[in-house]
Design a protein around this motif. Structure first.
Motif, PDB file in Angstrom:
ATOM      1  N   ILE B  54       2.401   8.085 -13.346  1.00 33.51           N
ATOM      2  CA  ILE B  54       1.285   7.883 -12.429  1.00 33.51           C
ATOM      3  C   ILE B  54       1.539   6.740 -11.443  1.00 33.51           C
ATOM      4  O   ILE B  54       0.678   6.383 -10.647  1.00 33.51           O
ATOM      5  N   GLY B  55       2.734   6.155 -11.514  1.00 27.78           N
ATOM      6  CA  GLY B  55       3.085   5.098 -10.563  1.00 27.78           C
ATOM      7  C   GLY B  55       2.329   3.798 -10.767  1.00 27.78           C
ATOM      8  O   GLY B  55       2.028   3.098  -9.807  1.00 27.78           O
ATOM      9  N   CYS B  56       1.998   3.451 -12.015  1.00 25.79           N
ATOM     10  CA  CYS B  56       1.241   2.215 -12.259  1.00 25.79           C
ATOM     11  C   CYS B  56       2.132   0.982 -12.224  1.00 25.79           C
ATOM     12  O   CYS B  56       1.648  -0.137 -12.125  1.00 25.79           O
ATOM     13  N   ASP B  73       1.251 -11.637 -11.845  1.00 24.30           N
ATOM     14  CA  ASP B  73       0.058 -11.090 -12.475  1.00 24.30           C
ATOM     15  C   ASP B  73       0.174  -9.573 -12.587  1.00 24.30           C
ATOM     16  O   ASP B  73       0.516  -8.898 -11.622  1.00 24.30           O
ATOM     17  N   ILE B  74      -0.132  -9.025 -13.757  1.00 26.76           N
ATOM     18  CA  ILE B  74       0.019  -7.583 -13.956  1.00 26.76           C
ATOM     19  C   ILE B  74      -0.927  -6.782 -13.053  1.00 26.76           C
ATOM     20  O   ILE B  74      -0.622  -5.661 -12.645  1.00 26.76           O
ATOM     21  N   GLU B  75      -2.060  -7.399 -12.686  1.00 32.74           N
ATOM     22  CA  GLU B  75      -3.025  -6.720 -11.806  1.00 32.74           C
ATOM     23  C   GLU B  75      -2.420  -6.421 -10.429  1.00 32.74           C
ATOM     24  O   GLU B  75      -2.725  -5.398  -9.812  1.00 32.74           O
ATOM     25  N   ASP B  76      -1.552  -7.344  -9.973  1.00 34.02           N
ATOM     26  CA  ASP B  76      -0.964  -7.183  -8.639  1.00 34.02           C
ATOM     27  C   ASP B  76      -0.141  -5.905  -8.529  1.00 34.02           C
ATOM     28  O   ASP B  76       0.136  -5.441  -7.429  1.00 34.02           O
ATOM     29  N   GLY B  81       0.462  -0.240  -1.571  1.00 32.21           N
ATOM     30  CA  GLY B  81       1.147  -0.385  -0.288  1.00 32.21           C
ATOM     31  C   GLY B  81       2.653  -0.497  -0.435  1.00 32.21           C
ATOM     32  O   GLY B  81       3.424  -0.144   0.470  1.00 32.21           O
ATOM     33  N   ILE B  82       3.064  -0.946  -1.605  1.00 32.32           N
ATOM     34  CA  ILE B  82       4.492  -1.157  -1.854  1.00 32.32           C
ATOM     35  C   ILE B  82       5.281   0.143  -1.786  1.00 32.32           C
ATOM     36  O   ILE B  82       6.479   0.157  -1.522  1.00 32.32           O
ATOM     37  N   PHE B  83       4.574   1.271  -1.968  1.00 29.05           N
ATOM     38  CA  PHE B  83       5.266   2.567  -1.950  1.00 29.05           C
ATOM     39  C   PHE B  83       5.629   3.027  -0.537  1.00 29.05           C
ATOM     40  O   PHE B  83       6.252   4.068  -0.369  1.00 29.05           O
ATOM     41  N   VAL B  97       9.783   1.506  -9.257  1.00 28.97           N
ATOM     42  CA  VAL B  97       9.216   2.847  -9.166  1.00 28.97           C
ATOM     43  C   VAL B  97       9.008   3.174  -7.690  1.00 28.97           C
ATOM     44  O   VAL B  97       8.457   2.362  -6.947  1.00 28.97           O
ATOM     45  N   ASN B  98       9.506   4.332  -7.273  1.00 27.95           N
ATOM     46  CA  ASN B  98       9.327   4.778  -5.891  1.00 27.95           C
ATOM     47  C   ASN B  98       8.454   6.025  -5.849  1.00 27.95           C
ATOM     48  O   ASN B  98       8.336   6.749  -6.834  1.00 27.95           O
TER      49      ASN B  98
END
Lengths: 412, 304
Positions: B54-56, B73-76, B81-83, B97-98
């Motif tokens: 799921i790209g988490c 932080d794991i929340e970040d 947008g990083i994708f 992960v892409n």
């Protein structure tokens, strides 16, 4: 018969406008080197995870090793096949090889992330690695080259040791050591000479094995299982052209008459050697049917064509011509073309052919990388000039008629 | 050598010959001084089912956290947008992960985790000048900090372009790559990424079992999966295996044959150095030529 040739120290002064220019380029290189050592490789180079190797490996190391081939090719010709008439070119070729390999080692160190661990291959072995083989061979060969150069040092200083001040008390002892060294080397030199040729054949070819493991990352025009053979054959063919080019350049720089008769005889061997190289190169291309890549216009196809046409075919034709071989200008141009061809071949193999699967940007050397590479070349030329001024390297016609045998190269 | 007579020469040649023979006798044991490269029957692997991911990016966080890298932080990691750009593993993270477009359902993009594939016949292990890489019994290909000299030949050799380098460190630059959580698995723990994955994209197990699992999945859901387990045969097989709904080339996997990456170069190396016979033969040949040419010259000299 021609006048006997005798190695002499060159008497011209060291500094000329050209030498000053070379010194400035060398200093510029040293500045960028300092940045590399203080802030890391990334600070001066365009290297990345996509392109881990740049011109410091492609030119300084790979082409550096190939262009130092004059050392072992002339040693094979002069010492092993015992062709005395080529003796005059052996010492300059030996000096170039010694300086060339020293700078290869220095360049490797500069490119290593952990340069201070450069000795690790001595204790951590990996017989499967082509790089391990290259590293070990080069390490041993540099040592062999220094040993081969020692007789020139003993010849220069025996009977002329003259240390200043308090040290002068040691003059006698050092002279004795030099004489003992000279006698020992005289008897054993052939071991080192043969070893030098064997080691050269080994690592010149293994340098070609290096890129084979890159597999499909390397363009099919160059990626072939016979790369080691092609590297060896091209090293054979570039050896004499390097000697010819250097000899003519040195003659001009020191105001001597070029030794055209020796050089043109050397030149007559370049044609066949280049021919064999070309035959294998084209044969490989036809067997693997890679010529299809030449029909499309890409950087690779253009670079490959330049390499073959300008670097092999044209100089091959020139070296086969009697007129070209008789004129210093012709010899010079033909030799420079061969050198250019082999230089380009190494650049092509290591840099142009290398296309990583996840490429976002192509590699082009940074100002820093170019500065360091040019700096090293200039330092080599300056050291060459220093050595020929202070040691008997370059042969000139022996007008005084001093017995030639006295100065014959040890081990010959 | 002018002063040297023929007997001396022969004597020296013999000495050299004996020394060389001695060296070659010692050579086979030394040649085995290659790095550890075990291909265990029971080696472990991970099956990546890209249709589940799921790209988490929790795996990215867990990887950094367990390897003492700056994880933040794991929340970040929920930031999508990083994708917008495709990333590669590097010195800041050994797995990424892409995102790729899903032709079958545009609202459900394909997410693809990238890390070292842990080849069965690794190019890096073969290439490394000092043998700093080794293939362990667990299937992990790991890098030894104490041997590395930073030559980056592993990066040239790797068919998946995985090893990354600290270009901006002047001292002790490292080679960065996934170590298959060698230290964790040794102590019976799961690899960090496998442990944290909330949707079971990653299955850790014996490689041979994983291939069975993958085959069953393909058999049971032929519409969901392409009939291709990436890593089963590529470059001689890899410990990490991938299932996907889209052609692997469109997911940026390199097109690779079945032959192990180090095959050709190793046969050349071992051919040239078979028990040191070729180098010694060349030495003897050149010695012979040298001796003959010298004597020819001498007899010519006497004739004059």
């Amino acid at each position: 018969m021609e006048l006997a040739m005798k190695p002499e120290q060159m008497k011209k002064k060291f500094f000329t406008p050209w030498v000053i220019a070379l010194t400035l380029i060398a200093i510029n290189g040293l500045i960028f080197l300092a940045i590399r050592f203080f802030w890391g490789i990334g600070a001066v180079t365009n290297l990345s995870n996509e392109h881990p190797w740049g011109i410091w490996i492609g030119i300084d190391v790979a082409a550096g090793v190939a262009l130092a081939a004059g050392g072992f090719t002339t040693a094979a010709l002069g010492h092993i096949m015992h062709r005395d008439k080529y003796e005059a070119v052996i010492r300059p070729a030996l000096l170039t090889a010694m300086l060339g390999y020293t700078f290869v080692a220095v360049s490797v160190a500069v490119d290593l992330g952990r340069y201070y661990s450069i000795w690790h291959p001595l204790i951590y072995w990996n017989g499967n690695s082509a790089l391990f083989e290259v590293g070990m061979c080069v390490m041993i060969y540099v040592t062999v080259l220094y040993i081969e150069f020692l007789p020139i040092v003993t010849e220069r200083f025996i009977g002329r040791v003259n240390l200043p001040g308090v040290l002068s008390r040691l003059n006698g002892t050092i002279d004795k050591i030099l004489r003992a060294l000279d006698r020992g080397l005289n008897k054993t030199m052939f071991i080192f000479i043969i070893a030098g040729v064997v080691l050269s054949c080994l690592h010149q070819s293994s340098l070609g094995t290096l890129m084979i493991i890159a597999g499909p990352k390397m363009h099919p025009l160059w990626q072939t299982p016979v790369l080691p053979l092609l590297f060896l054959l091209s090293a054979f063919s570039v050896g004499f052209p390097m000697v010819i080019m250097e000899s003519i350049t040195a003659s001009k720089s020191f105001g001597l008459k070029p030794e055209t008769h020796i050089l043109s005889k050397l030149g007559s061997m370049v044609g066949p050697l280049l021919g064999i190289y070309l035959a294998f190169k084209l044969g490989d291309m036809f067997i693997r049917e890679t010529f299809v890549y030449l029909t499309e216009l890409t950087t690779e196809s253009v670079m490959f064509s330049i390499e073959i046409l300008l670097g092999v075919v044209i100089p091959l034709r020139m070296f086969l011509s009697n007129e070209v071989r008789k004129s210093p200008t012709g010899l010079y141009i033909a030799s420079v073309l061969v050198i250019f061809g082999v230089l380009l071949n190494r650049i092509n193999n290591f840099l142009v052919a290398y296309t990583p699967p996840y490429e976002t940007a192509s590699y082009f050397p940074s100002i820093g990388e170019i500065s360091v590479t040019l700096g090293f070349v200039c330092m080599e030329i300056l050291l060459y000039r220093f050595f020929v001024k202070h040691f008997p390297i370059i042969s000139i016609p022996d007008k005084a008629g001093i017995n030639k045998a006295k100065y014959s190269i040890k081990g010959a | 050598m002018n002063k040297q007579n023929r007997r001396d020469f022969l004597k020296s040649v013999t000495t050299v010959g004996i020394t060389a023979a001695g060296l070659s006798a010692a050579a086979p044991t030394k040649l085995n001084a290659a790095p550890e490269n075990v291909l265990s029957e029971d080696r472990m692997g991970v099956l990546v089912d890209t249709t589940v991911c799921i790209g988490c990016r929790k795996c990215e966080w867990a990887c950094k956290e367990s390897h003492g890298m700056h994880a933040g932080d794991i929340e970040d990691y929920d930031e999508k947008g990083i994708f917008n750009s495709r990333r590669r593993p590097d010195h800041t993270g050994h797995t990424v992960v892409n995102e790729y477009e899903n032709d079958k359902n545009r609202s459900l993009p394909i997410y693809l985790k990238v890390q070292c594939m842990h080849c069965d016949r690794p190019a890096c292990v073969s290439a490394c000048i000092v043998g700093a890489f080794s293939k362990k019994e667990s299937g992990a290909v790991i890098w030894d900090d104490s041997k590395c000299i930073g030559c980056r030949y592993c990066m040239v050799a790797c068919p998946f372009q995985i090893p990354a380098f600290d270009y901006h460190k002047a001292l002790e630059p490292d080679i960065h790559k996934c170590d298959f959580c060698f230290d964790r698995t040794k102590n019976g723990k799961l690899p960090a990424c496998v442990e944290i994955c909330p949707v079971e994209t990653l299955t850790y197990g014996k490689r041979s079992d994983l291939i069975q699992v993958a085959r069953n999945k393909i058999k049971n859901y032929p519409d969901r999966y392409l009939d291709h387990i990436f890593g089963e045969t590529e470059v001689g097989g890899t410990s990490w295996l991938y299932l996907a709904s889209k052609e692997f080339e469109k997911l940026d996997f390199p097109k690779l044959g079945k032959n192990p990456a180090p095959g050709v170069s190793e046969s050349i190396q071992h051919g040239i150095f078979a028990y040191f016979i070729p180098p010694i033969a060349l030495y003897a040949l050149l010695g012979g030529i040298m001796w003959i040419s010298k004597n020819r010259d001498k007899s010519e000299g006497e004739a004059h």
